[in-house]
Design a protein around this motif. Structure first.
Motif, mmCIF file in Angstrom:
data_model
loop_
_atom_site.group_PDB
_atom_site.id
_atom_site.type_symbol
_atom_site.label_atom_id
_atom_site.label_comp_id
_atom_site.label_asym_id
_atom_site.label_seq_id
_atom_site.Cartn_x
_atom_site.Cartn_y
_atom_site.Cartn_z
ATOM 1 N N THR A 3 -12.946 46.214 -15.149
ATOM 2 C CA THR A 3 -12.354 47.543 -15.082
ATOM 3 C C THR A 3 -13.156 48.492 -15.976
ATOM 4 N N LYS A 214 -5.869 44.761 -12.176
ATOM 5 C CA LYS A 214 -7.197 44.392 -12.668
ATOM 6 C C LYS A 214 -8.168 44.133 -11.517
ATOM 7 N N ASP A 217 -9.038 47.657 -10.277
ATOM 8 C CA ASP A 217 -9.098 48.668 -11.345
ATOM 9 C C ASP A 217 -8.144 49.834 -11.051
#
Length: 432
Positions: A3, A214, A217
């Motif tokens: 990310t 995650k 992102d």
């Protein structure tokens, strides 16, 4: 999957960070440090290819979000597209699709494919239509299926009301509120919890939620389900209890390199706003704060964009990082295009007013406008104005005979008088 936060922790300066640094005129080190610790976020889903990235948070300009989307009473996606175009015209940084009726994915996909603004959604709004189940029949993990669908489609940030867990719900029941829960997502989740005698699914399965965020992102916009819906309810135990829960959830997200911003009030008397901004920053360790308004009075129906702009300016000056616009139609109906324009302009004024207070470099454009007024340079004034199109229209509606004034002052224009007298010229106020 990495990310923006994980890249920052590793000292990797991404393309998105480069764009933000250039826009904001901040250094690489400043941006890396503050993204790594969560004080700045760059919502940028890996699947949102049309995105023009923007940063939100400490030391950056206050951003503006525009809400749009259909309801079961107004299902006209063509008008919503026009609202998107209007948002782009005014360079709005964020757009939230709050559609809560039918199959919403087609509109959302079009939005993500074409919008340079970051896109946000509230997955719980879409749950009934997406899952084709009534609220009580939805299973806890079904909600995560909706989140995954939104994340995969390219949504940059999602409002997730994970803080209204069983503890916060108990405190809410003990509060003497006038307007109970006014958050749509919060009210739906509270109702689901009550009907199923269960914990908030987003709280119970928070780790699974973080895994989805995650992977793509997605920035978590931790929703304020217990935000005050009137000035009477502001800063009560329920609101603060939820904020404490959000602090814990923020730390858990950061541990997984998931970006977070916190959502805030709501309705709030003007004298409470600054303290609430400081409280969020303190409790949530500097996480960016995203506020609706706040509306400083409850009796501005038809003019709530003004109530919201007053509160928004105070909030931005005191540390709020992104303002959600409020339109004149708030509390009354789905906004039309004129409402959206009025809401955008009012909120941009509020955001800039806040920036003048906290970021002195943002005064440059105001100084340029002042110089243009002193020079009576109308075209430059129109170019610098937030809504130059409207300014020019108003000027031309009663255009003066001579362009060294406006139709209000005529020959008694102070600017023209001083320009002449300081040049040593005589000033005549008699119409020739």
């Amino acid at each position: 999957m990495k990310t923006q936060m994980s890249y920052a922790k590793e000292g990797i300066f991404t393309k998105q960070m480069q764009i933000v640094a250039q826009k904001e005129q901040v250094s690489e080190d400043f941006l890396l440090e503050n993204i790594a610790c969560g004080k700045i976020i760059i919502p940028a889903n890996i699947n949102h290819k049309a995105l023009d990235p923007n940063g939100i948070g400490y030391g950056l300009k206050t951003k503006v979000n525009v809400n749009l989307g259909v309801s079961n009473d107004c299902v006209d996606y063509s008008e919503e597209i026009k609202k998107v175009e209007l948002a782009h015209k005014f360079n709005i940084e964020a757009i939230m699709d709050l559609s809560n009726y039918g199959k919403t994915s087609r509109f959302r996909d079009e939005l993500i494919a074409t919008s340079k603004a970051m896109i946000g959604t509230v997955p719980v709004y879409d749950a009934v239509g997406f899952l084709e189940k009534d609220l009580k029949d939805i299973k806890a993990k079904d909600f995560l299926d909706v989140v995954y669908h939104h994340a995969k489609s390219g949504v940059d940030f999602m409002t997730i009301h994970a803080g209204i867990n069983s503890r916060a719900a108990r405190v809410f029941k003990e509060c003497d509120r006038i307007t109970n829960i006014v958050s749509r997502g919060g009210s739906v989740l509270y109702a689901w919890m009550q009907m199923n005698d269960a914990e908030n699914p987003f709280y119970e399965y928070y780790d699974d939620l973080l895994a989805i965020c995650k992977e793509f992102d997605v920035t978590l916009s931790l929703g304020d389900a217990l935000r005050p819906g009137c000035t009477h309810d502001a800063s009560d135990a329920a609101q603060i209890t939820e904020l404490i829960e959000l602090s814990s959830l923020t730390k858990r997200a950061w541990a997984q390199d998931v970006q977070v911003m916190i959502e805030g009030p709501g309705h709030m008397a003007i004298n409470e706003i600054e303290a609430n901004m400081q409280l969020e920053k303190r409790i949530c360790n500097g996480a960016p704060f995203y506020v609706l308004g706040p509306l400083v009075t409850d009796i501005g129906a038809g003019y709530d964009h003004i109530s919201g702009a007053i509160g928004g300016a105070v909030a931005a000056a005191a540390g709020a990082d992104i303002l959600c616009y409020v339109t004149p139609a708030e509390h009354l109906r789905l906004p039309n295009l004129e409402d959206v324009r009025d809401g955008i302009v009012a909120t941009k004024i509020a955001a800039h007013a806040g920036d003048i207070a906290k970021l002195p470099k943002e005064r440059k454009i105001d100084d340029a406008m002042s110089k243009a007024r002193q020079d009576i340079d109308w075209e430059k004034m129109f170019k610098l104005a937030i809504d130059g199109e409207k300014a020019k229209k108003m000027f031309n509606e009663r255009k003066p005979e001579e362009l060294n004034s406006c139709s209000m002052c005529g020959k008694m224009c102070a600017m023209n008088t001083m320009n002449k007298i300081l040049k040593g010229e005589d000033v005549s106020l008699i119409k020739e």
